[in-house]
Design an enzyme around this catalytic site. Sequence first.
Site, PDB file in Angstrom:
ATOM      1  CE1 TYR A 167      34.559  29.226  32.595  1.00  0.00           C
ATOM      2  CE2 TYR A 167      34.895  31.970  33.622  1.00  0.00           C
ATOM      3  CZ  TYR A 167      35.460  30.973  33.450  1.00  0.00           C
ATOM      4  OH  TYR A 167      36.450  31.122  32.270  1.00  0.00           O
ATOM      5  CG  HIS A 212      35.248  29.359  27.322  1.00  0.00           C
ATOM      6  ND1 HIS A 212      34.217  29.294  28.355  1.00  0.00           N
ATOM      7  CD2 HIS A 212      36.353  29.094  27.748  1.00  0.00           C
ATOM      8  CE1 HIS A 212      34.880  29.055  29.670  1.00  0.00           C
ATOM      9  NE2 HIS A 212      36.458  29.392  29.327  1.00  0.00           N
TER      10      HIS A 212
HETATM   11  N1  LIG Z   1      39.478  30.983  29.464  1.00  0.00           N
HETATM   12  C1  LIG Z   1      39.510  29.933  30.283  1.00  0.00           C
HETATM   13  O1  LIG Z   1      39.780  28.857  29.550  1.00  0.00           O
HETATM   14  C2  LIG Z   1      39.838  29.751  30.591  1.00  0.00           C
HETATM   15  C3  LIG Z   1      40.075  28.244  32.114  1.00  0.00           C
HETATM   16  C4  LIG Z   1      40.521  28.806  33.744  1.00  0.00           C
HETATM   17  C5  LIG Z   1      40.260  30.444  34.290  1.00  0.00           C
HETATM   18  N2  LIG Z   1      39.902  30.898  33.419  1.00  0.00           N
HETATM   19  C6  LIG Z   1      39.812  32.362  33.906  1.00  0.00           C
HETATM   20  O2  LIG Z   1      40.637  32.695  35.266  1.00  0.00           O
HETATM   21  C7  LIG Z   1      40.095  32.943  36.714  1.00  0.00           C
HETATM   22  C8  LIG Z   1      41.745  32.436  36.715  1.00  0.00           C
HETATM   23  O3  LIG Z   1      42.088  30.856  37.114  1.00  0.00           O
HETATM   24  P1  LIG Z   1      41.058  29.878  37.727  1.00  0.00           P
HETATM   25  O4  LIG Z   1      39.858  30.299  38.422  1.00  0.00           O
HETATM   26  O5  LIG Z   1      41.276  28.614  36.986  1.00  0.00           O
HETATM   27  O6  LIG Z   1      42.659  29.620  39.106  1.00  0.00           O
HETATM   28  P2  LIG Z   1      43.466  30.841  39.356  1.00  0.00           P
HETATM   29  O7  LIG Z   1      42.768  32.435  39.983  1.00  0.00           O
HETATM   30  O8  LIG Z   1      45.168  30.659  39.348  1.00  0.00           O
HETATM   31  O9  LIG Z   1      43.559  30.224  41.325  1.00  0.00           O
HETATM   32  C9  LIG Z   1      42.009  29.976  42.312  1.00  0.00           C
HETATM   33  C10 LIG Z   1      41.920  29.436  43.133  1.00  0.00           C
HETATM   34  O10 LIG Z   1      43.168  29.726  43.537  1.00  0.00           O
HETATM   35  C11 LIG Z   1      42.630  30.249  45.076  1.00  0.00           C
HETATM   36  N3  LIG Z   1      43.447  31.523  45.329  1.00  0.00           N
HETATM   37  C12 LIG Z   1      43.062  33.102  44.863  1.00  0.00           C
HETATM   38  N4  LIG Z   1      44.151  33.460  45.335  1.00  0.00           N
HETATM   39  C13 LIG Z   1      44.917  33.002  46.893  1.00  0.00           C
HETATM   40  C14 LIG Z   1      46.189  33.287  47.342  1.00  0.00           C
HETATM   41  N5  LIG Z   1      46.461  34.717  47.398  1.00  0.00           N
HETATM   42  N6  LIG Z   1      46.638  32.555  48.350  1.00  0.00           N
HETATM   43  C15 LIG Z   1      45.975  31.011  47.862  1.00  0.00           C
HETATM   44  N7  LIG Z   1      45.168  30.819  47.225  1.00  0.00           N
HETATM   45  C16 LIG Z   1      44.073  31.520  46.649  1.00  0.00           C
HETATM   46  C17 LIG Z   1      41.118  30.001  45.007  1.00  0.00           C
HETATM   47  O11 LIG Z   1      40.713  30.235  46.001  1.00  0.00           O
HETATM   48  P3  LIG Z   1      39.178  31.127  46.983  1.00  0.00           P
HETATM   49  O12 LIG Z   1      38.592  31.251  46.048  1.00  0.00           O
HETATM   50  O13 LIG Z   1      39.000  29.892  48.350  1.00  0.00           O
HETATM   51  O14 LIG Z   1      40.451  32.087  47.939  1.00  0.00           O
HETATM   52  C18 LIG Z   1      40.949  29.282  44.130  1.00  0.00           C
HETATM   53  O15 LIG Z   1      40.666  28.351  44.334  1.00  0.00           O
HETATM   54  C19 LIG Z   1      39.001  32.492  36.175  1.00  0.00           C
HETATM   55  O16 LIG Z   1      38.339  32.413  37.480  1.00  0.00           O
HETATM   56  C20 LIG Z   1      38.813  32.621  35.407  1.00  0.00           C
HETATM   57  O17 LIG Z   1      37.779  33.754  35.319  1.00  0.00           O
HETATM   58  C21 LIG Z   1      39.766  30.421  31.961  1.00  0.00           C
END
Ligand SMILES: NC(=O)c1ccc[n+]([C@@H]2O[C@H](COP(=O)([O-])OP(=O)(O)OC[C@H]3O[C@@H](n4cnc5c(N)ncnc54)[C@H](OP(=O)(O)O)[C@@H]3O)[C@@H](O)[C@H]2O)c1
Length: 281
Positions: free
Chosen positions: A57, A115
């Site tokens: 990241y 990962h």
């Molecule tokens: N292991 C893997 O391969 C892998 C892959 C993907 C993700 N991950 C991990 O999982 C975490 C979460 O997944 P993600 O970041 O892909 O997606 P997510 O948590 O489903 O969504 C994040 C997005 O949603 C927005 N958001 C957050 N809370 C919200 C709310 N209450 N209302 C409206 N929008 C909201 C955020 O924008 P703002 O920041 O502008 O609020 C951001 O754009 C990642 O950050 C990472 O640590 C791991």
Amino acid sequence: MHDPIPTVTLPSGISVPALGQGTWNMGEKASSAKEEIASLKAGLDLGMTLIDTAEMYGEGGAEEIVGKAIEGRRDEVFLVSKVYPHNASSKGTIQACERSLKRMKTDRIDLYLLHWRGEYPLAETVAAFESLRAAGKIGAWGVSNFDLDDMEELLAIPNGANVAANQVLYNLGRRGIEYDLLPWCQERKIPIMAYSPIEQGRLAHHPDLIHIAKTYQATPAQVALAFLLERDGVIAIPKTSNAQRVAENREAVSLDITDEDWATLDAAFPPPPRKKPLEML
Ligand SMILES: NC(=O)c1ccc[n+]([C@@H]2O[C@H](COP(=O)([O-])OP(=O)(O)OC[C@H]3O[C@@H](n4cnc5c(N)ncnc54)[C@H](OP(=O)(O)O)[C@@H]3O)[C@@H](O)[C@H]2O)c1
């Protein structure tokens, strides 16, 4: 007063909050750093003390943000990071871990994940994880983006059964793991970390979720998180760089959705009728 965040117990016996914080897309722009650090700190204040990051990241930038957010309060935090598959050789894993520790200004990662699967044999990565664990640099290790066949292969190699978690894509719109991987992990008490729990924000705009959320004076994102909090052995890790949204996401633990509304959600987001290969984002 906030309702307590439910916990999930890792194979080691350590309990972690079932609602943590993600960090993908953090550490990419200097102008956003202040907001990102503030939102992670706000989450810690609210009990979302599991922080998920990765060397990928922001190419180390997110780990630096995490380091700043946890400064002076390391012991409150359960820190998860990940090694790139192309670094996951015997030596490469150790070196990547050392770099992550430095960026986060800490001496241990609580849970260190591969990962996704790459070119190095699993046995080599597991042996490196075990030596990091013996040296006290990591508390436990796990994997990410492993489907059921990958997990079976892992459990068959030396020390493979020490896997402490599998982090996969799981949310209302991506229920494939409910067919096989989720029950298999639940039976073996291997927690699932549900990534992209709000489908990278897209579920916050879904009409069916908006409709149900309204009846609870809640938000669609809270309903999406409540769906995951309802499941045994599942840890949701929403990411937000907005302290107000952190508070909103935290309150998802207080949503008490009726069986009738769960049935409506099942109709809108049906559980899988057959095996579906694990999806990745
Ligand atoms: N292991 C893997 O391969 C892998 C892959 C993907 C993700 N991950 C991990 O999982 C975490 C979460 O997944 P993600 O970041 O892909 O997606 P997510 O948590 O489903 O969504 C994040 C997005 O949603 C927005 N958001 C957050 N809370 C919200 C709310 N209450 N209302 C409206 N929008 C909201 C955020 O924008 P703002 O920041 O502008 O609020 C951001 O754009 C990642 O950050 C990472 O640590 C791991």
